[in-house]
Motif scaffolding. Structure first.
Motif, PDB file in Angstrom:
ATOM      1  N   THR A   1       0.558  -1.051   0.184  1.00  0.00           N
ATOM      2  CA  THR A   1      -0.328   0.306   0.042  1.00  0.00           C
ATOM      3  C   THR A   1       0.828   1.404   0.021  1.00  0.00           C
ATOM      4  OG1 THR A   1       0.130   0.008   2.657  1.00  0.00           O
ATOM      5  CG2 THR A   1      -2.237  -0.995   1.093  1.00  0.00           C
ATOM      6  N   ALA A   2       1.974   1.245   0.509  1.00  0.00           N
ATOM      7  CA  ALA A   2       3.252   2.742   0.879  1.00  0.00           C
ATOM      8  C   ALA A   2       3.087   2.902  -0.479  1.00  0.00           C
ATOM      9  CB  ALA A   2       4.441   1.561   1.017  1.00  0.00           C
ATOM     10  N   LEU A   3       3.326   1.853  -2.026  1.00  0.00           N
ATOM     11  CA  LEU A   3       3.476   1.973  -3.026  1.00  0.00           C
ATOM     12  C   LEU A   3       3.184   3.196  -3.824  1.00  0.00           C
ATOM     13  CD1 LEU A   3       4.114  -1.360  -4.692  1.00  0.00           C
ATOM     14  CD2 LEU A   3       6.358  -0.008  -3.556  1.00  0.00           C
ATOM     15  N   HIS A   4       1.835   3.208  -3.549  1.00  0.00           N
ATOM     16  CA  HIS A   4       1.050   4.005  -3.502  1.00  0.00           C
ATOM     17  C   HIS A   4       0.874   5.962  -3.105  1.00  0.00           C
ATOM     18  CE1 HIS A   4      -2.664   2.628  -5.890  1.00  0.00           C
ATOM     19  NE2 HIS A   4      -2.479   1.447  -5.089  1.00  0.00           N
ATOM     20  N   ASP A   5       2.092   5.888  -2.186  1.00  0.00           N
ATOM     21  CA  ASP A   5       2.204   7.441  -1.507  1.00  0.00           C
ATOM     22  C   ASP A   5       3.347   7.694  -2.290  1.00  0.00           C
ATOM     23  OD1 ASP A   5       2.403   9.019   1.038  1.00  0.00           O
ATOM     24  OD2 ASP A   5       4.002   8.779   0.719  1.00  0.00           O
ATOM     25  N   PRO A   6       3.409   9.384  -3.068  1.00  0.00           N
ATOM     26  CA  PRO A   6       4.417   9.610  -4.184  1.00  0.00           C
ATOM     27  C   PRO A   6       5.963   9.642  -3.286  1.00  0.00           C
ATOM     28  CG  PRO A   6       2.543  11.224  -3.457  1.00  0.00           C
ATOM     29  CD  PRO A   6       2.937  10.112  -2.420  1.00  0.00           C
ATOM     30  N   ARG A   7       6.343   9.790  -2.274  1.00  0.00           N
ATOM     31  CA  ARG A   7       8.096  10.225  -0.857  1.00  0.00           C
ATOM     32  C   ARG A   7       7.972   8.699  -0.631  1.00  0.00           C
ATOM     33  NH1 ARG A   7       7.043  16.150   1.905  1.00  0.00           N
ATOM     34  NH2 ARG A   7       7.064  17.161  -0.314  1.00  0.00           N
ATOM     35  N   ILE A   8       7.179   7.967  -0.692  1.00  0.00           N
ATOM     36  CA  ILE A   8       7.401   6.906   0.201  1.00  0.00           C
ATOM     37  C   ILE A   8       7.369   5.781  -0.671  1.00  0.00           C
ATOM     38  CG2 ILE A   8       7.199   5.002   1.870  1.00  0.00           C
ATOM     39  CD1 ILE A   8       7.596   7.579   3.382  1.00  0.00           C
ATOM     40  N   GLY A   9       6.649   5.611  -1.381  1.00  0.00           N
ATOM     41  CA  GLY A   9       6.830   5.148  -3.129  1.00  0.00           C
ATOM     42  C   GLY A   9       8.297   5.240  -3.488  1.00  0.00           C
ATOM     43  N   ALA A  10       8.330   6.774  -3.827  1.00  0.00           N
ATOM     44  CA  ALA A  10       9.746   7.162  -4.541  1.00  0.00           C
ATOM     45  C   ALA A  10      10.983   6.605  -3.819  1.00  0.00           C
ATOM     46  CB  ALA A  10      10.010   8.592  -4.816  1.00  0.00           C
ATOM     47  N   ALA A  11      10.449   6.501  -2.464  1.00  0.00           N
ATOM     48  CA  ALA A  11      11.969   5.916  -1.342  1.00  0.00           C
ATOM     49  C   ALA A  11      11.593   4.185  -1.809  1.00  0.00           C
ATOM     50  CB  ALA A  11      12.142   6.316   0.119  1.00  0.00           C
ATOM     51  N   LEU A  12      10.903   3.346  -2.340  1.00  0.00           N
ATOM     52  CA  LEU A  12      10.945   2.447  -2.329  1.00  0.00           C
ATOM     53  C   LEU A  12      11.832   2.404  -3.498  1.00  0.00           C
ATOM     54  CD1 LEU A  12       8.002   0.782  -0.691  1.00  0.00           C
ATOM     55  CD2 LEU A  12       9.913   0.994   0.471  1.00  0.00           C
TER      56      LEU A  12
END
Length: 319
Positions: A206-217
């Protein structure tokens, strides 16, 4: 870097068809015990019911897909209260033959269910994708998007025909089916969270949808061997260190460096399985300064030393 694709590739995730159940009438039932792998059922014809302990019976109709990420014990039955016979007994009494169809006979409308499973390295309870999913995912065929409906139609067609290579094509389609089901679940989870119909489940999926945390991943999956720190990751996505650390843990369910460590070990495990590179070289390739620190991190994550892991992994096929 596509984090989902990277994890599936790193863990050697692939699908395979097991069998098809075919029956007529409501009196049939098939019970499956706890499996050590993820599995799925696709209703190709007719209607049946899924029973899982602690849940009300779920009716399945043509085009419906059910995914059981951790192989929960369950039954497929022709009617909600029908008795279920263990699959092994049904298979022995009705050998599947070359087409892989366990035909239970009976009278009435035809019911056909395509059953498959997924192979991968490790335990489903620790798999980065499977452990982040609920015990049962049901995707109704009527509500699936056009892409998923297309895969369902193709899979049903390939399991119906007897053309050369049909089983190979169908097996490859199961890989695509898995990703499409995960996408459908993520979209449903997102919609429920936005409307208040359900709570957002914390996981890196679900974190993949977050712009910043998804970018970090994505950054971490692209170069897990880089000398990442909480500060450097926060800087890459334009966040303060405290805010990034807090949000990462809230969305992913793990601290940033703990996630990096697990990813490095998973990448190293794949190299141990697939290459003859020395253990020290593999440790260096995934970001560890010495063989000692690599072995310690590997043992902490997987409970086994790298050398023993390699020997065990290579002994499994021969066994």
């Amino acid at each position: 870097m596509d984090a989902l694709a990277d994890v599936l590739a790193t863990t050697g995730f692939s699908g395979v068809l097991v069998a098809q159940l075919r029956s007529r009438g409501p009196g049939w039932g098939c019970a499956l015990e706890q499996q050590n792998t993820a599995g799925f059922h696709l209703v190709a014809e007719g209607a049946c019911w899924l029973r899982v302990e602690g849940r009300p019976p779920l009716q399945l109709v043509p085009g419906d897909v059910v995914l059981l990420p951790r192989g929960e014990p369950h039954s497929l039955v022709g009617a909600p209260e029908a008795a279920a016979v263990p699959y092994a007994e049904l298979e022995a009494a009705h050998p599947p033959g070359r087409e892989g169809v366990v035909d239970l006979g009976g009278l009435g409308p035809v019911v056909r269910v395509v059953c498959g499973k997924f192979s991968y390295e490790g335990d489903a309870t620790r798999h980065p994708v499977l452990s982040a999913l609920p015990a049962v995912i049901h995707v109704p065929g009527m509500s699936a998007d056009a892409e998923l409906q297309g895969i369902i139609r193709l899979l049903i067609a390939e399991t119906t025909r007897t053309r050369p290579g049909a089983r190979v094509v169908a097996a490859r389609l199961t890989d695509v089916l898995f990703v499409q089901v995960i996408r459908a679940w993520l979209e449903l989870t997102e919609a429920d969270a936005e409307t208040g119909a359900g709570s957002r489940q914390r996981s890196w999926l679900t974190a993949l949808h977050d712009p910043r945390i998804g970018a970090a991943l994505s950054l971490v999956h692209e170069t897990p061997e880089a000398p990442w720190t909480v500060e450097s990751l926060a800087r890459e996505v334009a966040m303060s260190r405290p805010a990034f650390a807090r949000q990462f843990r809230e969305l992913v369910g793990a601290a940033p460096l703990a996630y990096v460590s697990r990813l490095r070990v998973d990448r190293a495990a794949r190299l141990l399985r697939e290459t003859d590179d020395p253990v020290g070289d593999i440790g260096e390739a995934v970001g560890y300064a010495s063989e000692f620190t690599f072995s310690r991190a590997f043992s902490r994550e997987l409970g086994i030393a790298p050398g023993r892991y390699r020997r065990a992994a290579r002994a499994r096929p021969a066994a």
